[in-house]
Enzyme design. Structure first.
Site, PDB file in Angstrom:
ATOM      1  N   TYR B 108       0.841  -1.196   0.000  1.00 12.69           N
ATOM      2  CA  TYR B 108       0.000   0.000   0.000  1.00 12.69           C
ATOM      3  C   TYR B 108       0.876   1.246   0.000  1.00 12.69           C
ATOM      4  O   TYR B 108       1.898   1.295   0.693  1.00 12.69           O
ATOM      5  CB  TYR B 108      -0.893   0.036   1.241  1.00 12.69           C
ATOM      6  CG  TYR B 108      -1.711   1.304   1.339  1.00 12.69           C
ATOM      7  CD1 TYR B 108      -2.970   1.383   0.750  1.00 12.69           C
ATOM      8  CD2 TYR B 108      -1.208   2.431   1.985  1.00 12.69           C
ATOM      9  CE1 TYR B 108      -3.716   2.549   0.816  1.00 12.69           C
ATOM     10  CE2 TYR B 108      -1.949   3.601   2.052  1.00 12.69           C
ATOM     11  CZ  TYR B 108      -3.191   3.656   1.467  1.00 12.69           C
ATOM     12  OH  TYR B 108      -3.930   4.803   1.515  1.00 12.69           O
ATOM     13  N   GLU B 196      -3.335   7.642  -4.259  1.00 14.94           N
ATOM     14  CA  GLU B 196      -3.253   6.355  -3.578  1.00 14.94           C
ATOM     15  C   GLU B 196      -3.005   5.245  -4.586  1.00 14.94           C
ATOM     16  O   GLU B 196      -3.685   5.172  -5.609  1.00 14.94           O
ATOM     17  CB  GLU B 196      -4.571   6.092  -2.829  1.00 14.94           C
ATOM     18  CG  GLU B 196      -4.566   4.818  -2.007  1.00 14.94           C
ATOM     19  CD  GLU B 196      -5.903   4.606  -1.287  1.00 14.94           C
ATOM     20  OE1 GLU B 196      -5.932   4.635  -0.060  1.00 14.94           O
ATOM     21  OE2 GLU B 196      -6.928   4.421  -1.998  1.00 14.94           O
TER      22      GLU B 196
END
Lengths: 293, 386, 386, 293
Positions: B108, B196
Site C-alpha cells: 500500500y 493512492e
C-alpha cells in the site's frame, strides 16, 4: 490582549474591494481603529475615508498597523498572509475561503518561525466586545457585553451560539473563529488557551466539527483548564465521506466522528451539547451550577 | 476533484510511475482490439468514481479477446452499484483493459495532506490490497509514514526508508524508491489532495507496478491545474449537484430525506441537518449558499431544492455575516413568487440586516412559516410534513 | 561557471524576461545581416567573460548595417583588455548585435545567495548602470533586498515591494513584477550563483528590458545542470587553468609571480601565498590538489607548474589529512624523475603518514630542499630564486 | 560536551566507502566509539568489523548513535544530512565538499527548526583530545593534550595551527573545523561559544579567511568572551574576485577583505597574527602574558 484584539489594535485591511470596504466601515462604526487599506496599485488613494497603500509594510510604517484583516481572493491570499508576516504584523486574520491546501502548508511552515499569530483562513475573525474591537465579519447586533467567550471552526455557528447566549441573558467577552480549513493558523486548543488567560472571560463555548483530530487536541488542553467549557460538535448526522463545505470536516477514520470527539470532550470535563439549539440553555445551566450566573 | 483510475494511471505514468500495460475502451470492439494487442489474459475494469468495484462486478478477467468483448459489452452502459455509491450506482461509460499481472506481493502507498502537521504525508504499508483505515486502527505499527517538509521537499532518504520498510531491498530497491519519488512529485505538482496506489504489486517476474490508483485534486487549486480540471467526468456526479454547481453554488449534496435546506455556512448547514434529525426528520440535501450576495443566487438555489421530487418542505436557515439577510429574503420571496418552491417554506433569519429581511418577508404577502430560532425552525419543518 | 551575455539573455528570455531584440554573430557578414533584420541603429557588444567592456571598446553603436559589419570585423578575433581581465585580455569570437534602445531610466536588479542568511536574496536599486558595490557602501538606503524563504519560495508581495520600491507603478508595475519573478525563477531553477541585470532599462516607449545580463551557475551543481554546462566557453579561461581542469585538478589559478605552488587545502594554499609574500616573493599560481590520492594526480599537477615558463622554483606544502603525504611524496619523486620539475623544489610534508613520506624523499636520491615548517618553506623558496 | 564530542559519543558513519572506512578505522584505533556505518543496500553486512545498516534510523535505534560523520558524495550529501537530522542525531558532521549551495540552503532552513547541530560541510570535523574522541579526518599525530582549542574554516589550516602549537609546547583541548562553504551549519561565532563554555579550553586559535562577514560576527562574540583569542585570516594576498577553492572566500565588498576582518578582530580584543608561520609563537606569547603558560 488575550483576545489578540483590544483598544490598542490598529487594523489594516488587505484586499480593499467591496467586502473589505463594507466590513471596514462596520468595524469603524463599531469603534475599531481601522488605520488603512492595502490594494496594490491604489496606493495614495483614499476610499471611504480610509487611506490606501500599495504594501502592508507602508501601512505598518505610516500607521503602526498591528492587526491585519485579509479579504484577498483565494489565489492570492497565501501571498497576502506572508506579506503581513514579513511586515511583522503580530496578528493576522484571514477571512478568505478556498485557499489551496498546499499554499497554506507553505504559509504554515513559514509562520512556524514567526512571532505573528494567524487566525483562519476561512473564518469570521475576532471580536472583543468590551473593547469594541472587531476584526472580522460577524454581525454585531447579536452580541451582548459579558464574560463568555466563543470559539468555533464555523463562522455562522459563532453567530448562532452568540445569539443563543444573548437570548438566554448571557453576555460575551468576545469570539474567535479559528476557521474551517484543514490547515489553520491557530488551533482550537490554542484559542482555548487565549481565553483561559483572558481576564474578561469566565466560561467558554467551543464549537467543533466532524473530521480531523483538533477537538481531541482541544480536549487535552481542557483537562488543564480552570474555566468551564460547553462544547458542541456539528455534523453528527452527516453521511460519511462527503465533503460538506469545510474540507476539514471529512470523516477520516474513527477519530473524526462526532461520537469520538464528544467522548473526548466529555472525558476532559467539558459539557457536551447534542442539540445545536440548546447551546445557550446549557451554558446557562453550567453558569448557574458554578455560581457564575 | 476525483480522477478515474485510467486518468490517475496516465498521470502517474507521466511522472514515471510504472503501471500495467493497458488502454481505455469505450466500446466492446475497442476492448477486444486492446486485448488482442496486449495478448494473453487481460483484466477489464469498469471506470467509475468508487472503490470496492471488484465485489460489485466491476473488475473481471478475460481469457481471450472475445471474452474481453463480452465483458466490456456487459459493463459499458451499466450502472455500477458498490457499497460506496448508494443504490442508484454510477454509470460506466468506459472500461480499462489491462494486462493480467502475476502477483507476488501487494503493498500500500499513498500521499495525502496531514492537516494537523500541515505537511503532505506519504503512507506505506506491507498490507496492500486491504482496507488501510482498518490496518491503521488495528495495527498502527504496520503503517509507515514520511512527512514532506516544504522547506526542503521530499528527500531520497525518505524514499529509501519507505522502500526498505516495505521489504523492498536488493534489486527491487531502486525501482521502489523511484516509484515513491514519482508518486510524491505527481502529488505535489498537481495540487493533489489524495494520491493512492493500492495495491502496489510486486509481480512474480520482479516488476513493481501500480495495479490500482486513485487520485484527487484539491478543488481550491483547480484554477491553476487547468489541464487536470478538464479531466472532470460530470457523469459521475449527481444531477442535482451538477445543477447546483452550474448555478455557482459550490456546496450542495443530495441526501435521502424530504426536508430541503438552504443555509449559509457549512457549520450551520451541518448543524441544521443535526437539528432536523433531532426533531425527528431527515434532510433532503446539504446546501451552503455561502456568502451569495444576490437574490438571483438564492432563487437558483431554491429552484434546485424546490424541483427535487423528494422535497416536501423547505427550510431556510440564515445567520447573516458577510451574507445579508435582506438579500436572501428577497431571493426567497422571488422564488416563491415564481412558483419554484410550492412546498411549505419555513424561514429563519438572524444576523446582518435582519430587520430589513424580516420586514421584506412581512410585507411580501406570502405564506412563510416564520421561526425564531434554530431548534424551532427544525421542529416547524418536521411538523410541516407530518 | 560564467555565461556570456548572449547566453544569459537567452536563458533569461526563456523564463520570460524581456530582452532587446538581437542575435549573436561570429562573422562580420552575420553581424551585417542581423543589423539589417533589426533595422535602424544597433549596438555591437563583444562577448567576453568580463565587465567594463564599454570603456575598453567592446560596446559600440552602428548607425547602418555596413557600419555593423565594420565594427564586428574589428571586434571579432581581438583580445579585449578591460580593467577586470589582466593585460592579456580575453579573445572575442562572437558579438551580440542588438537593437539600440532609447533609455528613460536605468535600474539595477540581481539575485545571489546570501551565505550568512542561507537564502537567495534579490537586490534592487534605482541606481542602475552604476557600480552597485559602491552604491551599497555609500548609500545603503538606495538598495532594496528581498530574501527568498525556501519554505514558501519567492512570493508575489516581494516582487511588488521591489517594483514599487523601484518607482515602477502604474502601467510599469505588472511588467516589472513579472520580470522580477522570471529572473528569480531562472536563478532558482538553474542553480544560479549570480544573476544580474544591470541595467534594467525603462525605455522611452514604456518597455522594461534587460539591457545587460550576467549569469553564473554554481560549479558544484553542474552535474544536474547538464544543458547549461554545455554552454561553457573554454576560450575565456586561461590555458594553464584548463590544463589543470583536464587533469582533474579543480582549483588552479594562474598568478603573476615566479614560485610555483602545490598545496593541499584551499586555506593552506591561500596561506602559502601569504607566507611567500611575507618572505618577499610572489607565487606563480594557486593550486589546491585537494584530497588527490594518487601519485599520478600529483605528477599531472606538477607538470602544469613545471612547464609554466614563469616558474623559477617549486614549493610543495602538504599537510595530510584525508590526503596522504606518502602518496604525494611519491608523486613529487615521479615528477622529478620524469624531468617535469627541473626547477629547485622545496618540499614540506606534515600530517598523515608523514614518516613514510619523508622516508620516500630521503631514499629517492633526488635533490629536494626540505623544509620543516610553513614559514621556513616559504623562505627557502624565495631564497632559491634570489 | 562543549566540544560536541566526548567519551559518550557514539559515531555512525554515513557513506561507508573507501574514505569512510579508512577514517572509521583511524577513529576506532584512536579510541572513538564508532558504532556503525550506513550504506543503503548494504544493511546487515559487516565491513572492517563495523556493522552496516541501510538507514541512519536503524543505526540510532540499534546502536544509539548520537554523532553522525558524513562522507557521502556531494550530490547526495544534503540528503544524508537531512536523514541524520530526521533520525534526531544531535551532532552531524559533514566532511563532503562541493555540495550545491542551493542544497545547503534547504538543509539550513530545515535545521533552523531542529535540535541537531551541523558542523560543516567541507570541513575536517571535530576532535576532543582529552576524550580521545575523533569525528573527522584530521591527522592525530600532530595533536598534543592540552587546553588550547582551534577553530578554522580551512581543514589544513587546523592541522597547521595545531602543529605549530604542539611544536611550541602548547597542547590542545581539541579542534572544530567549521567548514569553508558559504553556507555552513555552525558559524565561527557559534564554535567560539562552544569553546568559551568548554571547561577544558583556556585559550582559542581562530582561523578565518577572506570573503563573507563570518569573522566580523565572530569578532562581535569575542567582545563578550573571557578567554583569549589568537586569530589569523588566510588570503590577505589573494587577488580580488577569484574563487580560491573555498567558495566562501570570494571577496565580496570591503567587509570581505583580510584587512577589514583583521581590524574587526583586533577591535574585539583578539591577537591578530599576520604571518601564518607565527600562529604557535604568538599563542605562546599570549599565554605567557596571561600567566597561562
Amino acid at each position: 490582549m488575550s483576545l489578540l484584539l483590544d483598544e490598542n489594535s490598529k487594523v489594516v485591511i488587505q484586499g480593499f474591494g467591496a467586502a473589505g470596504q463594507r466590513e471596514a466601515i462596520i468595524c469603524r462604526d463599531y469603534g475599531t481603529n481601522v488605520v488603512a487599506g492595502v490594494t496594490p496599485g491604489k496606493g495614495g488613494q483614499e476610499i471611504e475615508g480610509f487611506p490606501i497603500r500599495n504594501t502592508v509594510q507602508e501601512a505598518v510604517d505610516e500607521f503602526h498597523a498591528n492587526v491585519s484583516l485579509i479579504f484577498v481572493p483565494a489565489p492570492f491570499a497565501a501571498d497576502a498572509i506572508l506579506e503581513a508576516n514579513s511586515a511583522n504584523v503580530p496578528v493576522i486574520i484571514c477571512i478568505t475561503e478556498n485557499i489551496p491546501v498546499q499554499d497554506m502548508m507553505r504559509v504554515k511552515r513559514v509562520l512556524n518561525n514567526s512571532n505573528s499569530t494567524l487566525i483562519g483562513p476561512n473564518c469570521p475573525g475576532i471580536i472583543n466586545i468590551g473593547a469594541h474591537a472587531r476584526a472580522g465579519i460577524m454581525p454585531i447586533d447579536v452580541y451582548m457585553d459579558g464574560n463568555v467567550g466563543v470559539i468555533s471552526r464555523s463562522g455562522t455557528l459563532v453567530y448562532e451560539a452568540v445569539d443563543q447566549l444573548t437570548k438566554a441573558g448571557i453576555g460575551q467577552s468576545g469570539s474567535i473563529g479559528v476557521g474551517g480549513d484543514p490547515i489553520i493558523g491557530t488551533s482550537q486548543a490554542q484559542a482555548l488557551a487565549l481565553l483561559e488567560n483572558d481576564p474578561n472571560t469566565a466560561a467558554i463555548v467551543l464549537i467543533g466539527e466532524i473530521g480531523g483530530t483538533a477537538e481531541q487536541e482541544a480536549a487535552e488542553y481542557i483537562k488543564t483548564m480552570n474555566k468551564p467549557v460547553v462544547a458542541f460538535i456539528a455534523g453528527a448526522t452527516a453521511p460519511p465521506g462527503r465533503r460538506m463545505g469545510h474540507a476539514g470536516a471529512i470523516i477520516a477514520g474513527a477519530a473524526g466522528t462526532a461520537e469520538a470527539k464528544q467522548q473526548a470532550l466529555r472525558d476532559a470535563g467539558a459539557t457536551v451539547v447534542k442539540n445545536p439549539g440548546e447551546i445557550g440553555s446549557q451554558m446557562l445551566a453550567v453558569l448557574k451550577d458554578q455560581g457564575l450566573a | 476533484m476525483k480522477l478515474h483510475e485510467y486518468q490517475a494511471k496516465q498521470l502517474l505514468a507521466s511522472y514515471g510511475v510504472p503501471v500495467p500495460e493497458g488502454k481505455i475502451a469505450t466500446t466492446p470492439e475497442e476492448a477486444q482490439i486492446i486485448a488482442q494487442e496486449i495478448g494473453g489474459k487481460v483484466v477489464i475494469k469498469a471506470q467509475a468514481h468508487t472503490g470496492a468495484r471488484g465485489k460489485a462486478g466491476g473488475v473481471k478477467v478475460a481469457e481471450t479477446p472475445a471474452e474481453a468483448f463480452k465483458i466490456a459489452e456487459e459493463m459499458i452502459g451499466m450502472q455500477l452499484v458498490t457499497k460506496q455509491t448508494g443504490s442508484a450506482g454510477l454509470p460506466i461509460s468506459a472500461v480499462l483493459v489491462e494486462e493480467a499481472i502475476s502477483i507476488e506481493r501487494e503493498l500500500y502507498l499513498s500521499v495525502a495532506i496531514d492537516g494537523s502537521m500541515a505537511m503532505p504525508v506519504i503512507i506505506a504499508s506491507q498490507e496492500g490490497g486491504m482496507d488501510i483505515e482498518e490496518v491503521a486502527e488495528q495495527r498502527p505499527e504496520a503503517i509507515l509514514k514520511q512527512y514532506v517538509d516544504p522547506a526542503c521537499g521530499f528527500q531520497g532518504y525518505q524514499a529509501r526508508a519507505l522502500a526498505f520498510g516495505l521489504g523492498l531491498s536488493g534489486k527491487l530497491n531502486r525501482p521502489a524508491t523511484a516509484l515513491i519519488e514519482a508518486l510524491t512529485k505527481s502529488f505535489l505538482e498537481t495540487d493533489g489532495s489524495i494520491a493512492e496506489i493500492n495495491p502496489v504489486v510486486v509481480t512474480t517476474d520482479g516488476r513493481i507496478l501500480a495495479a490500482d490508483a486513485k487520485f484527487s485534486i484539491d478543488d481550491s487549486a483547480l484554477f491553476r491545474q487547468k489541464n487536470l480540471a478538464e479531466l472532470r467526468d460530470r457523469s459521475q456526479e449527481a444531477d442535482k449537484e451538477l445543477e447546483a454547481q452550474d448555478a455557482g453554488i459550490g456546496n450542495y449534496i443530495k441526501l435521502n430525506g424530504n426536508i430541503g435546506c438552504l443555509v449559509n455556512g457549512a457549520g450551520l448547514a451541518m448543524s441544521t441537518l443535526d437539528a432536523i434529525k433531532m426533531a425527528g426528520g431527515d434532510a433532503a440535501n446539504f446546501l451552503d449558499i455561502g456568502t451569495a450576495n444576490s437574490p438571483e443566487a438564492v432563487v437558483a438555489a431554491l429552484k434546485i431544492i424546490g424541483t427535487d421530487p423528494d422535497v416536501e418542505a423547505v427550510l431556510v436557515n440564515i445567520f447573516g455575516g458577510l451574507a445579508r439577510t435582506d438579500i436572501i429574503a428577497q431571493g426567497v420571496i422571488d422564488a416563491k413568487n415564481q412558483g419554484l418552491i410550492p412546498q411549505p417554506t419555513i424561514v429563519r433569519l438572524a444576523g446582518s440586516n435582519v430587520n430589513e429581511g424580516n420586514e421584506l418577508l412581512d410585507n411580501s404577502g406570502l405564506d412563510f412559516v416564520r421561526a425564531n430560532g434554530f431548534a424551532e425552525a427544525a421542529q416547524l419543518a418536521v411538523s410541516a410534513i407530518s
